[in-house]
Each structure stands twice: as structure tokens, then as C-alpha cells.
Design a protein around this motif. Structure first.
Motif, PDB file in Angstrom:
ATOM      1  N   THR A 183      -8.100   7.694  24.805  1.00 37.90           N
ATOM      2  CA  THR A 183      -7.725   6.928  23.623  1.00 37.90           C
ATOM      3  C   THR A 183      -8.914   6.932  22.687  1.00 37.90           C
ATOM      4  OG1 THR A 183      -6.356   5.527  25.020  1.00 37.90           O
ATOM      5  CG2 THR A 183      -6.796   4.748  22.792  1.00 37.90           C
TER       6      THR A 183
ATOM      7  N   VAL B 229     -10.663   6.163  18.779  1.00 39.45           N
ATOM      8  CA  VAL B 229     -10.607   5.397  17.530  1.00 39.45           C
ATOM      9  C   VAL B 229     -11.618   5.985  16.561  1.00 39.45           C
ATOM     10  CG1 VAL B 229      -9.919   3.285  18.705  1.00 39.45           C
ATOM     11  CG2 VAL B 229     -12.328   3.674  18.226  1.00 39.45           C
TER      12      VAL B 229
ATOM     13  N   VAL C 121     -12.403   5.167  23.615  1.00 35.43           N
ATOM     14  CA  VAL C 121     -12.408   3.755  23.994  1.00 35.43           C
ATOM     15  C   VAL C 121     -11.592   3.498  25.258  1.00 35.43           C
ATOM     16  CG1 VAL C 121     -12.878   2.844  21.701  1.00 35.43           C
ATOM     17  CG2 VAL C 121     -10.525   3.322  22.369  1.00 35.43           C
TER      18      VAL C 121
ATOM     19  N   GLU D  64      11.114   8.862  20.902  1.00 35.81           N
ATOM     20  CA  GLU D  64      11.595   7.759  20.081  1.00 35.81           C
ATOM     21  C   GLU D  64      12.916   8.174  19.464  1.00 35.81           C
ATOM     22  OE1 GLU D  64       8.333   7.248  17.499  1.00 35.81           O
ATOM     23  OE2 GLU D  64       7.090   6.339  19.044  1.00 35.81           O
TER      24      GLU D  64
ATOM     25  N   ARG E 214       6.829  -3.232  22.218  1.00 35.79           N
ATOM     26  CA  ARG E 214       6.354  -1.840  22.134  1.00 35.79           C
ATOM     27  C   ARG E 214       7.235  -0.904  22.955  1.00 35.79           C
ATOM     28  NH1 ARG E 214       0.553  -0.912  23.873  1.00 35.79           N
ATOM     29  NH2 ARG E 214       0.704   0.902  22.532  1.00 35.79           N
TER      30      ARG E 214
ATOM     31  N   ASN F 101       8.239   2.373  17.412  1.00 34.72           N
ATOM     32  CA  ASN F 101       8.361   2.877  16.038  1.00 34.72           C
ATOM     33  C   ASN F 101       8.930   1.873  15.054  1.00 34.72           C
ATOM     34  OD1 ASN F 101       7.531   5.092  14.627  1.00 34.72           O
ATOM     35  ND2 ASN F 101       9.588   5.955  14.458  1.00 34.72           N
TER      36      ASN F 101
ATOM     37  N   PRO G  40     -13.056  -2.269  23.902  1.00 36.37           N
ATOM     38  CA  PRO G  40     -12.501  -0.906  23.775  1.00 36.37           C
ATOM     39  C   PRO G  40     -10.969  -0.929  23.720  1.00 36.37           C
ATOM     40  CG  PRO G  40     -14.117  -1.028  25.551  1.00 36.37           C
ATOM     41  CD  PRO G  40     -13.846  -2.428  25.126  1.00 36.37           C
TER      42      PRO G  40
ATOM     43  N   ALA H 279      -9.895  -2.067  20.365  1.00 36.15           N
ATOM     44  CA  ALA H 279     -10.033  -1.005  19.360  1.00 36.15           C
ATOM     45  C   ALA H 279      -8.905   0.015  19.492  1.00 36.15           C
ATOM     46  CB  ALA H 279     -11.393  -0.329  19.522  1.00 36.15           C
ATOM     47  N   ALA H 280      -8.554   0.313  20.760  1.00 37.07           N
ATOM     48  CA  ALA H 280      -7.490   1.306  20.990  1.00 37.07           C
ATOM     49  C   ALA H 280      -6.165   0.818  20.420  1.00 37.07           C
ATOM     50  CB  ALA H 280      -7.360   1.575  22.486  1.00 37.07           C
ATOM     51  N   ARG H 281      -5.852  -0.466  20.653  1.00 32.31           N
ATOM     52  CA  ARG H 281      -4.561  -0.961  20.164  1.00 32.31           C
ATOM     53  C   ARG H 281      -4.555  -1.037  18.638  1.00 32.31           C
ATOM     54  NH1 ARG H 281      -4.458  -0.228  24.773  1.00 32.31           N
ATOM     55  NH2 ARG H 281      -4.038   1.794  23.826  1.00 32.31           N
TER      56      ARG H 281
ATOM     57  N   GLN I  12      -6.130   0.903  16.696  1.00 31.72           N
ATOM     58  CA  GLN I  12      -5.946   2.280  16.222  1.00 31.72           C
ATOM     59  C   GLN I  12      -4.484   2.704  16.376  1.00 31.72           C
ATOM     60  OE1 GLN I  12      -8.696   4.302  15.036  1.00 31.72           O
ATOM     61  NE2 GLN I  12      -6.980   5.489  14.215  1.00 31.72           N
ATOM     62  N   ASP I  13      -3.882   2.349  17.512  1.00 31.07           N
ATOM     63  CA  ASP I  13      -2.454   2.671  17.722  1.00 31.07           C
ATOM     64  C   ASP I  13      -1.609   2.075  16.599  1.00 31.07           C
ATOM     65  OD1 ASP I  13      -2.990   3.978  20.069  1.00 31.07           O
ATOM     66  OD2 ASP I  13      -2.396   2.315  21.378  1.00 31.07           O
TER      67      ASP I  13
ATOM     68  N   ASP J 167      -2.129   3.944  13.471  1.00 32.61           N
ATOM     69  CA  ASP J 167      -1.510   5.279  13.529  1.00 32.61           C
ATOM     70  C   ASP J 167       0.001   5.220  13.379  1.00 32.61           C
ATOM     71  OD1 ASP J 167      -3.973   6.363  13.857  1.00 32.61           O
ATOM     72  OD2 ASP J 167      -3.809   6.657  16.026  1.00 32.61           O
TER      73      ASP J 167
ATOM     74  N   ARG K 100     -10.440  -3.441  13.988  1.00 34.88           N
ATOM     75  CA  ARG K 100     -10.839  -2.279  14.786  1.00 34.88           C
ATOM     76  C   ARG K 100     -12.342  -2.061  14.663  1.00 34.88           C
ATOM     77  NH1 ARG K 100      -9.397   3.223  12.258  1.00 34.88           N
ATOM     78  NH2 ARG K 100     -11.063   2.432  10.928  1.00 34.88           N
TER      79      ARG K 100
ATOM     80  N   VAL L 114     -15.097  -2.152  17.634  1.00 33.89           N
ATOM     81  CA  VAL L 114     -15.997  -1.040  17.951  1.00 33.89           C
ATOM     82  C   VAL L 114     -17.444  -1.523  17.938  1.00 33.89           C
ATOM     83  CG1 VAL L 114     -16.881   1.158  17.102  1.00 33.89           C
ATOM     84  CG2 VAL L 114     -14.415   0.748  17.184  1.00 33.89           C
TER      85      VAL L 114
ATOM     86  N   PHE M 237     -18.073  -3.556  20.952  1.00 29.56           N
ATOM     87  CA  PHE M 237     -18.137  -2.671  22.121  1.00 29.56           C
ATOM     88  C   PHE M 237     -19.494  -1.973  22.194  1.00 29.56           C
ATOM     89  CE2 PHE M 237     -17.025   1.868  23.328  1.00 29.56           C
ATOM     90  CZ  PHE M 237     -17.229   1.665  24.680  1.00 29.56           C
TER      91      PHE M 237
END
Lengths: 675, 482
Positions: A477, A479, A487, A556, B173, B178, B200, B203-205, B207-208, B211, B227, B231, B234
Motif C-alpha cells: 500500500t 501513499v 505504508v 465493482e 466499503r 465505489n 501507516p 495514511a493508506a486509508r 490514500q485509498d 484514489d 494523509r 505520514v 509515521f
């Protein structure tokens, strides 16, 4: 004397009877020349209505006259014959018969002058007529011959070829071997025969003359005999199929003769003979056909030998055990290296468990091997058309198309119409043109999914590519943090970037952000590995080859309708072909069912998904979705059992690095009153 | 019998005409609404008047309520004045009461619940929760059922029930990938992870969520900021390089960050609270008598604390009384969270009170013998404040327990702030030094205010992205790190 006269009369009556029969049977009319007005006898003609008003028919009148003659009532007979002979209602046959009766009556009465006139009238109509010489008094016979010599000439025809047909004055002559009596005067002679130029000429015949006339017809065509090895070869003459060769019976114990085809009367000139047979190389003869007037025998060509001909096919892919068929005949079982097939347009199919997985019509050309990508794909029933139109070419390339006849009045905008369709080949999609498409607009269609029992109106070309049921994940994952920062890492294998590593390069290309790195990862997914360079959390630099994991992909859902129909069709194909991605395909189908509220179908479909327990998408994923569908059906106890399994798993959804299902399962368990 | 039949036909014909008139009127009203016409509300009222039980009545009522500017998501509350909220609630109540089977009933129920969470006197989070539970339990796959599930998760998050909230967010989710609700849920999981110190994963979520492309602009900006702070946390990094430094006003005494880079500046002696954008431009100002502190929550709630009570700072520049000090006594400072709760300190900093949304005055929740608190901050889990008497940082938990977090290394601490990652910044040494600690009190570093061009700062704040802000009273300087 009286006794002799009585015998003579009996003989006469017999003669009357036979003479009439003779006229009818042996002297068919040859010349329809009408006697001139002055040739006609000057007899009183009774009023028209006296004949017409007579109760009897002409036949009865003639029979009555004949009876009068038998009873020797000559005067009565003559009186009856006089109006009859000139009656306009008589047929020509009846008129001649009446004239013969009158000539015989005149001869019997010794009135030879009148008899002579009768002979003249009869000969004008029947040039070949002759009274029975044995029953005709000599004086009468002399008179007849005198008249005949003054009226008739004879012509002997010599025809070449002898079976040519002869017409004299437009009347076809059946027998031309004997001299033909013709009335003196000008006649039109025509001779014709197929394969020859016809001849037409005039002939002046003088009375009493015997003429020899030779007619030679010039050939304009020739019979051709074509022989082939093997038999049953289709022969084309100048681009037109004219027949097939066949064996003739064994001749004189000389063995099997070549198969042949006789073409009669082929016009002279240059011709092209083509010889075609299944699985044989086609041959051709080009020849200028001519004629030798001295030898009119059919032209025999040398035996044409058609060599065997084939195309090498290499089927690639397809499920093991599938039958490979050419024109409906199984020729191999997949996997196979190569298959021989005959050139020409062939229907090639891969069939697995009685289901057509792949079907194409291809034109095979001798000596041009073909590699066939056997990929299972949906069967599309195309209603009312033989093939997909140009605007749907993209679709044609990704489905097996089976034209389907249907009632032209059927209303394909109704589900019931589709449900009632009876098809031999099971299909996954069906398409019918919408007759109500607006003019000047693109054709619109009705798309039916028998899997979903859904009907959609299709305006354009749908997304038809096979959905991917599996995808590569990298277990990282990332970022954006001044460059792609790791991360999370789902794989602790040494040699991979740890959490806190910052990726510098991918496949040798510097990557400034996550987006750039993802592009490289996507491009490398097919290879399943990528070279990465990164800075470690401690500041050092490292490089390594990072492997991707290919796992199921729960897609999806797109917009309802057309996408669902295609997704369902492809999923069924994957399942039926026992493809390696069949479980993932079924899982996606179950999601479609669920989204459409078909929870019972979704349950049954999820129950067919056999994934092992694993991190990422696995048994826990199935358990979650199964629980969800059971919950929707109100089967709470079963739902709780499934959701508990999901809640205790490390399974994910979407992809192997997607969201975990355990928290979602816990939330559902809470809905069901479970802690 | 014939007479009855005729009457029935006539009644049917009248109803049909009524419905047809309402339909025509509704078309007009929608057009007016789309044009932003002032007459749209009246036109929609007319639709209801024409056919009060007709098929378009619920549409007209809901559209009428939407004209008020209803928040779509619970994070978007706090932007409506109380009268507007009441007006909208009345309209939505009519749908729920009179037209419960209409096709807009689900939406009305969802929006009513959001309005019930507006931090005004009508606040009723239990009622809101029940409305959302009913919607979610209906088992439909509708947008509003998903939204209700999101609302329930959000409510749990605000109440500190992070486990339940995370489960519910994860379910969104999984079940509605979507969707906008799913994207918001993903960002929310990041928030929770951030509060829990899982930088971390947070930050990943974030970013998700970014995105997915399904976040609205405001939430996307917030998520991007979070985010970045995740970071930084972290990587144990505190950025102190200067981003901006301007004169912000006359003798500013307090600062509260607004979003990533804006600020509320308190000018006690002038009687003013001003809002600055990222470039330092004044975007709003409120006249407040003797403001002691300004409070801003990530989702845009703004308050001012005075000795006598708490004021809501309205978007139009007006103020509304949120609560009075009442029996709790004079106030000195406070802090607010996204739900609209406000914690206040008494004048001496010895007692802590909590003003629940809808409450009229603080309820005492903590008093610490010997401690004297100042500049409280809410980190999502607990309240932290400087204890000026004991030269420490004290944490007060929802169960009213308290515990020192930082006990050493502080010299006359005067102010404190907490960044979204829970890191604590303490202004001490007579306003010349900022020391940074993690949530457990571990020292992370120091920053001299000289580096900000100041001699003595009076207050500090952290932006949503973790950027430090400082304010100096004498010079009026407002300084912000990158």
C-alpha cells in the motif's frame, strides 16, 4: 346376276366400313391446304339450321349414313351427305370421312366422275390417302390414280444427322424414312437438331414427280465427356456448375473406369472447365472446342486427377477434453497439436460437455496453416439475421453467433417472447433488432439475458470484452509523501520494500509519485514481477525483484442492465468450461444476482464457489457474501453461522489486498443481535 | 345506486384534475428552484396545497426543505441557522407523518436525522440514531440506506466507539464499493486509525479514499491534509519551516486552526474574532465582547468562548448563543469536537465542564485538585490541557479520570495544541519555545519561536495537516509552518 350384285354390295358395305377406318387410322392429315371454291362440289347446301336443328350429332349422322349404305339406301345416303360435306360445323376429320363415304357411294352407283371429284377433294386434304385397291372398282381406281398423278408429287428426304427433326409447311413430320406425298406446289422445308445450325428452304414439287432431297445440318456444338478421379467431382463450365462426375458401370471386366460427366452440345469456342471436390485441389481445363465434320464423336478429355488438399490447423487453448469439430464432425480432442481440415469455408467449433464454447466460420486456404485461439465465449442467439451487422462487428469477434429463426411478428420487447423461445443450442445472450428503431438513426436492439432473465434496449455497441476475473496485486500500500511511500505490506518476504520504504524506481524508471509507480506496476502485471529500487527506512538504498500475486477479482458492479447481461454470460462460460478462473467468475455472477435482488440465486451461486481458506480472497469471503444473502432471505440462523466464519477469517474482498470482510461481518452480526 | 356511481366518478375526476394541476405546478416550481428563484419556495408550497396527499406532495415538501440548504452528510452540519433548521425539520416531519409511503420518505428520514444532529437546542442524537437504524434495517440497497449506515458509523465514531464505527465503515466499503458513502467511510477509517496511532494504516486509508475520486472537494482537501499528517507522524517528522508570516490583527491573543491552513484569530481587547484563509486574507469577522478563545472543528463548526458563555460563530458573520456559563461560573477557555460538544474550563482552570449539543449550560465533568488547566484540546480520544500550576500536560478522559501525560521539561507552559495525529505541542518558557510530544508524552523535538521571527508567542495551533501555527500579541504576527 342378282346374286352376284348382292355379293358385290355386301363387299362394298364391308369396304365402306374399312375404308372409313382406313382414312381415320392410316392417313393422318399432312397438308392443310384448303380446296379452292371451284374445287368444291356444287351440291345444294341445306339451310344451316336444318343441320344444326337435327337432333343427331355429326357422329350419329355419319353412322346413320353408313347404315343407309349397308341397307343400300344410296339416294338417301347421298342426300344426307350433300349438306353434311359442306357443313361448317364438321371437323376436318369428319369432313374427310364424309367425303370418303360419298366417293364410295358414287363409285357404288357407278358415278365415277363424281367419285373422281371426291378423290380430288380428299387428296387436296390428305395427299397420302389411297382407297383400298382390293375393294375399289378398277374404273374408280383408275380415276383415283389419274387424279393423284395430277395433284401429288413425292419427296424422299435424306437428313444428316438422321435424327434431325423435319417440318413441312410448319408441320412436324414423324416419319421421314419413306417418301412423303406432297401436293404439287411450293413448300417450306425446315430441319433442325440441337447442336446444329437449323436449315430452312423452299421446295417446288411438281405433280407426279419423285424428288430426292438431302439436307445436311452443320454442327455448332459438341458433346464433351469429362472424366475425373475421384468421382463426385463438381464440374463448372464457364463459371456455372453443370453437374458432378459419376462412375459408369464396370466395362467388359476392364476394371473401374474413371467417373465421368457427359455434357451434350457444348457450344464451340473457348471454354473453361473447372473441377472441384471436397478436400481436393481444384483443377481447370481451358480449351477451344471445335468440330471435325468428318468426326462428330464426343470430345473426350484426359482423366482429370484431383490431388488431395488440406489445411493444417493448430488449436491453442480451450479446456482439456473439449472436442474439436470441423463442420460438425469431431476431429480431435483438445489439447491437440495439429488437425487436418479441408480447404474452403468451414465451421470450426470447440465443444465441451455438449456446450459449444467456441465457434467460428473460417475460410481455409490450402497450404496456409492457421493457428486457432480457442477461447470459450458466450453463445449469442441472433434473431432474424444471418450475421451481425457491421456496427456490431466488435461484438461478433467476441461471441459465438447462432442465427435463430423466429416468427417475424413476434414482439421481442416482451420478456414472455424470449422465455418462449425454443432453441437447440443453449445460449447466454440473445439479440433481436428493434423494428421500431427510428428512421435515419442507428439500429437499436433488444438484448436478452437468459441467465438473468433480463431484457435491455441496446442503442450502441456494448462493452463486450471478456471481463478479467483475476488480477495481480503487489501486497504494497503506497501513499504520496514526497514520492511513493510504502505504508502497508502484506508480504514480509525478505527482499521486498518494508513499511516506511520510499520507492525510487520501478523497472528502471524513476517514479515521482504513486500514480507513476502504479502505471509501472500495471504494465508489469502480465510478467508477474518488477524490479524496484527504494530507500529503506534507515536511509539505505535497496533493489529487488518484487513478485505479484495473481488472485481472484470481485469486480465493482457497473451500471445495471447491459453490463450485467454480459458479465453473467461470461461468468456462465467460465463455469461451463471449467476454466481456472471459474470460481471467481461465479463469485462475480453471484454479486450480479445480489445486486438485482436475486438473493436465492446468489446463495446457490456462492455455494458453488470453492475457494480455500487463505489471506486475501478466500473461503472467508464466500462466507461473508453467503451470510449477507442468507440475511437478505431472512434465513438468520444460517446467516449467523456463515458470518461468524467470515468474522474469524482474514479474508478480504475486491482483490487480495482489498478491504477485510471480518469487520463487515461483525457489523452484520450486530444487526442480527449477535455479539 | 346510479347516483352513487356518478358521485364516485365525479370525485375521481376531481382528484385527477387536482393531481394534474399539482403536476404542472411542480414542473414550474422545479424550474424556479433550478434557476435559484426566490419564488421557488412559494411555488413548491403551492404544489402541496393543490394536492396535499398526492404523489408529488412529498417531492414538493422535500424540495422545499432542500432550498434551505440541507447538509447531505453529518460532517456538513453546523452551517445552518437555527430558524432554517426548524423550518426544514417541520417540512420533513410532514413527509414522515403524512406521507410515510412516498418515494421520498427514505430520503426525508435520513435528512431529518442529520438535522437532529445540528448542534442547537433541537439536537437529539438518539432520535437521529433510531431514524437511521430504521432505514438501515429496512434492508434496501438504496442510496439512503447506505447513507444511514454511514450516519450510524459516524455517530459511533463521534462517541468514541471506534470498534463499532470501524466495523460499520468497513461494511460500507465491502457492500457498496465505489460509492460516495464507501469513500467517506474509507477516509473515516483513516481518521480512526490516526487517532489510535496507526499512522501507516491511516495514511493508506486516506490514500485509498483520495484514489476513489468519490470525495467532495472539501473532504478531499481534509483527507489530503490528514494523509500528510499521518505520514509525518509515521516518520516522526515535525515540519517547522515557515510557510507564511503576516500581521494578523491588533494584539491577537489566541489562534485556532481552520482546516489545513486557515485560522481564527482572537483579538480580545478589540472584541473581535477574525477568520483568515491560507493566504492570510480575512474571510470573515465576528464582533464578540471580550473573546477569550476561538474554537474550530475540522468540519467547520466555529465557536467563541467568553467569560459568560459560548457563542456560535455563524457563517454570515453573526453570532448565536450556544450556551451560557450559568451555574458553572465564568469561563476561560474551551474546545469543541465535530459532534458539537464543547468542553469549557472555568475561570481558574480548575474545573472542566461539558456542553452537550442542545444543552444550555455546561455540566461539570472534571475537577482536579491542585491542577490549573489552560488551552484544552480534544484529540479524538481525550482532552489534554496544560497544567500551568504543575508545569505539565494533563489528559482528561471521557470517564472523568485524568492522567499526566508530560511531566518533565516544561517551563511555565502557557498553551497547548494537539495535531490530528494526537501529537502535542506545548508553548512554554514564557512563550519562547514549543516542545513536541507524542500522545504518550514522549518528547519529539523543540522549536524556538525565534525561528518564527517572534520574541514571545501567546498561543499555538495545528492545522489539519499538522502545520504549526503561532501568534504573537505584541507584534500581531501570525506564523504558519509548511
Amino acid at each position: 346376276m342378282n346374286h352376284l350384285r348382292a355379293i358385290g354390295w355386301v363387299a362394298l358395305l364391308f369396304c365402306l366400313f374399312l375404308g372409313t377406318a382406313h382414312v381415320a387410322a392410316q392417313d393422318p392429315p399432312q397438308d392443310p391446304v384448303e380446296p379452292s371454291e371451284e374445287d368444291m362440289p356444287s351440291t345444294d347446301v341445306p339451310p344451316q339450321d336444318s343441320v344444326e336443328s337435327a337432333p343427331a350429332t355429326t357422329r350419329e349422322l355419319l353412322d346413320s349414313i353408313r347404315e343407309d349404305l349397308v341397307e343400300l339406301r344410296f339416294e338417301k345416303a347421298l342426300a344426307a351427305l350433300a349438306p353434311l360435306v359442306t357443313s361448317p360445323v364438321l371437323t376436318e376429320e369428319e369432313r374427310v370421312e364424309a367425303m370418303v363415304l360419298r366417293s364410295q357411294t358414287h363409285a357404288a352407283l357407278g358415278d365415277f366422275k363424281s367419285a373422281e371429284e371426291d378423290y380430288r377433294q380428299i387428296l387436296m386434304r390428305r395427299p397420302g390417302w389411297v382407297p383400298d385397291r382390293s375393294l375399289t372398282p378398277k374404273k374408280a381406281m383408275d380415276r383415283f390414280e389419274k387424279v393423284r398423278d395430277a395433284l401429288i408429287g413425292r419427296v424422299r428426304f435424306a437428313l444428316d444427322p438422321a435424327d434431325a427433326t423435319l417440318w413441312i409447311d410448319g408441320r412436324e413430320q414423324v416419319d421421314t424414312l419413306e417418301p412423303l406425298p406432297l401436293l404439287a406446289g411450293r413448300h417450306t422445308i425446315r430441319a433442325a437438331r440441337r447442336g446444329h445450325d437449323p436449315v430452312e428452304q423452299t421446295l417446288e414439287v411438281a405433280a407426279g414427280e419423285n424428288i430426292e432431297l438431302s439436307i445436311e445440318l452443320i454442327p455448332n456444338a459438341r458433346t464433351v465427356i469429362l472424366r475425373t478421379e475421384p468421382e463426385d467431382v463438381e464440374v463448372w463450365l464457364d463459371g456455372r456448375s453443370v453437374g458432378r462426375t459419376a462412375r459408369v458401370e464396370e466395362f467388359l471386366g476392364l476394371g473401374q473406369a474413371p467417373a465421368q460427366l457427359v455434357l451434350e452440345d457444348v457450344p464451340l469456342g473457348e471454354h473453361t472447365f473447372e473441377f472441384r471436390a471436397e478436400c481436393r485441389r481444384a483443377e481447370k481445363i481451358v480449351d477451344a472446342l471445335n468440330i471435325d465434320l468428318l468426326d462428330r464423336a464426343p470430345k473426350r478429355y484426359d482423366t482429370v486427377r484431383l490431388a488431395e488438399s488440406y489445411v493444417l490447423l493448430t488449436p491453442v487453448g480451450g479446456p482439456g477434453g473439449a472436442e474439436f469439430r470441423v463442420d460438425g464432425r469431431t476431429v480431435a480432442t483438445l489439447p491437440t497439436e495439429t488437425v487436418q481440415a479441408c480447404p474452403g469455408e468451414r465451421e470450426l467449433q470447440a465443444v465441451f460437455a455438449d456446450r459449444v464454447l467456441w465457434s467460428e466460420r473460417r475460410t481455409l486456404v490450402e497450404g496456409v496453416p492457421q493457428t486457432l485461439e480457442i477461447r470459450a465465449r458466450p453463445n449469442l442467439a441472433l434473431v432474424g439475421l444471418d450475421r451481425l451487422p457491421r456496427e456490431l462487428e466488435a461484438l461478433a469477434a467476441t461471441v459465438n453467433v447462432f442465427p435463430l429463426d423466429a416468427d417475424s411478428n413476434a414482439d421481442f420487447s416482451q420478456d414472455s417472447t424470449w422465455n418462449a423461445l425454443d432453441t437447440v443450442q443453449p445460449f447466454d445472450l440473445a439479440l433481436a433488432p428493434d423494428p421500431d428503431s427510428p428512421r435515419r438513426a442507428a439500429q437499436s436492439w433488444w438484448l436478452y439475458s437468459p441467465v438473468l432473465h433480463s431484457l435491455d434496449h441496446l442503442e450502441g455497441v456494448p462493452g463486450v470484452e471478456k471481463p478479467e476475473w483475476r488480477t495481480a496485486t503487489w501486497g504494497l500500500t503506497l501513499v504520496d509523501a514526497g514520492g511513493p511511500l510504502v505504508v502497508e505490506s502484506l508480504d514480509s518476504t525478505p527482499g521486498r520494500p518494508d513499511v516506511g520504504s520510499r520507492v525510487l524506481k520501478a523497472a528502471g524508471v524513476p517514479v515521482a509519485d504513486v500514480s507513476a509507480l502504479r502505471e509501472q506496476l500495471t504494465a508489469a502485471a502480465a510478467q508477474g514481477a518488477i524490479e524496484l529500487e527504494w530507500t529503506k527506512p534507515d536511509g539505505g538504498t535497496a533493489t529487488g525483484r518484487v513478485l505479484a500475486t495473481v488472485g481472484p477479482w470481485l469486480r465493482e458492479l457497473g451500471p445495471r442492465g447491459i453490463d450485467d447481461a454480459f458479465r453473467a454470460a461470461w461468468a456462465v462460460v467460465a463455469a461451463d468450461s471449467q476454466a481456472s478462473d471459474a470460481p471467481a467468475a461465479l463469485a462475480n455472477l453471484a454479486l450480479v444476482f445480489s445486486a438485482r435482488g436475486e438473493h436465492a440465486l446468489a446463495v446457490r451461486t456462492w455455494q458453488r464457489v470453492d475457494w480455500p481458506e487463505r489471506d486475501g480472497i478466500g473461503a472467508g469471503t464466500v462466507a461473508y457474501y453467503l451470510g449477507r444473502e442468507l440475511q437478505a432471505l431472512g434465513r438468520d440462523e444460517e446467516a449467523v453461522e456463515a458470518l461468524r466464519r467470515a468474522a474469524s477469517s482474514r479474508a478480504r474482498t475486491g482483490t487480495d489486498d482489498g478491504p477485510p470482510v471480518a469487520p463487515a461481518a461483525r457489523d452484520r452480526l450486530a444487526d442480527l443481535g449477535q455479539r | 345506486m346510479p347516483a352513487i356511481a356518478i358521485a364516485a366518478v365525479s370525485a375521481g375526476g376531481a382528484a385527477s384534475a387536482q393531481s394534474s394541476d399539482a403536476e404542472a405546478q411542480y414542473r414550474v416550481a422545479r424550474r424556479l428552484a433550478a434557476e435559484g428563484s426566490a419564488g421557488a419556495g412559494e411555488a413548491l408550497d403551492r404544489v402541496v396545497a393543490l394536492d396535499p396527499r398526492g404523489p408529488l406532495a412529498d417531492d414538493a415538501l422535500l424540495d422545499r426543505a432542500l432550498l434551505v440548504g440541507l447538509p447531505r452528510w453529518p460532517e456538513q452540519r453546523g452551517r445552518l441557522a437555527a430558524p432554517r433548521i426548524s423550518e426544514a425539520r417541520t417540512l420533513l416531519s410532514r413527509i414522515l407523518k403524512d406521507l410515510p409511503t412516498g418515494d421520498r420518505a427514505e430520503e426525508a428520514a435520513y435528512r431529518q436525522a442529520v438535522l437532529l444532529l445540528e448542534p442547537i437546542f433541537s439536537f437529539d442524537d438518539e432520535e437521529a440514531r433510531l431514524l437511521w437504524l430504521a432505514l438501515a434495517a429496512a434492508g434496501t440497497n438504496s442510496e439512503w440506506a447506505s447513507s444511514a449506515r454511514y450516519g450510524l458509523a459516524w455517530l459511533a465514531e463521534q462517541r468514541g466507539e471506534f470498534g463499532r464505527a470501524t466495523d460499520a465503515y468497513q461494511r460500507l466499503r465491502v457492500d457498496t464499493p465505489n460509492s460516495e458513502a464507501s469513500a467517506r467511510a474509507t477516509a473515516a477509517i483513516g481518521r480512526i486509525r490516526l487517532r489510535q496511532g496507526g499512522f501507516p494504516a491511516a495514511a493508506a486509508r486516506f490514500q485509498d479514499a483520495l484514489d476513489s475520486g468519490a470525495l467532495d472537494d472539501l473532504l478531499a482537501a481534509q483527507t489530503r491534509a490528514l494523509r500528510d499528517v499521518a505520514v509525518d507522524a509515521f516518520q516522526s517528522r515535525i515540519e517547522t519551516a515557515e510557510a507564511l508570516h503576516i500581521t494578523a490583527g491588533t494584539r491577537p491573543t489566541g489562534v485556532a486552526a481552520v482546516g489545513a491552513a486557515g485560522a481564527l484569530i482572537v483579538q480580545r481587547k478589540v472584541g473581535l474574532v477574525i477568520e483568515l484563509d491560507a493566504g492570510g486574507a480575512v474571510v470573515n469577522r465576528w464582533t464578540v465582547d471580550q473573546p477569550l478563545a476561538a474554537l474550530a472543528t475540522p468540519n467547520g463548526l466555529r465557536f467563541a468562548v467568553t467569560a459568560n458563555g459560548v457563542l456560535r460563530l455563524e457563517p454570515d458573520g453573526g453570532t448565536e448563543s450556544h450556551a451560557t456559563a450559568g451555574a458553572f461560573g465564568a469561563l476561560s477557555s474551551g474546545v469543541a469536537d465535530d459532534l458539537g460538544r464543547v468542553w469549557v474550563l472555568d475561570r481558574r482552570g480548575e474545573r472542566l465542564g461539558l456542553i452537550e449539543p442542545g444543552s444550555m449550560e455546561p455540566a461539570p465533568v472534571w475537577s482536579g485538585g491542585g491542577a490549573r488547566l489552560a488551552t484544552p484540546a480534544w484529540d479524538g480520544n481525550r482532552l489534554v490541557a496544560v497544567d500551568t500550576r504543575n508545569k505539565s500536560v494533563l489528559a482528561v478522559y471521557p470517564d472523568s479520570s485524568s492522567q499526566p501525560v508530560v511531566t518533565l521539561g516544561l517551563d511555565r507552559p502557557g498553551a497547548l495544541a494537539v495535531d490530528p495525529a494526537g501529537r502535542i505541542g506545548v508553548l512554554h518558557a514564557r512563550g519562547t519555545l514549543v516542545s513536541f510530544f507524542d500522545a504518550d508524552g514522549k518528547a519529539l523535538g523543540r522549536f524556538s519561536v525565534e525561528g518564527a521571527g517572534m520574541q514571545r508567542a501567546v498561543d499555538l495551533a495545528f492545522g489539519l495537516d499538522g502545520a504549526l501555527q503561532l501568534i504573537e500579541e505584541g507584534s500581531g504576527l501570525w506564523w504558519r509552518a509548511r
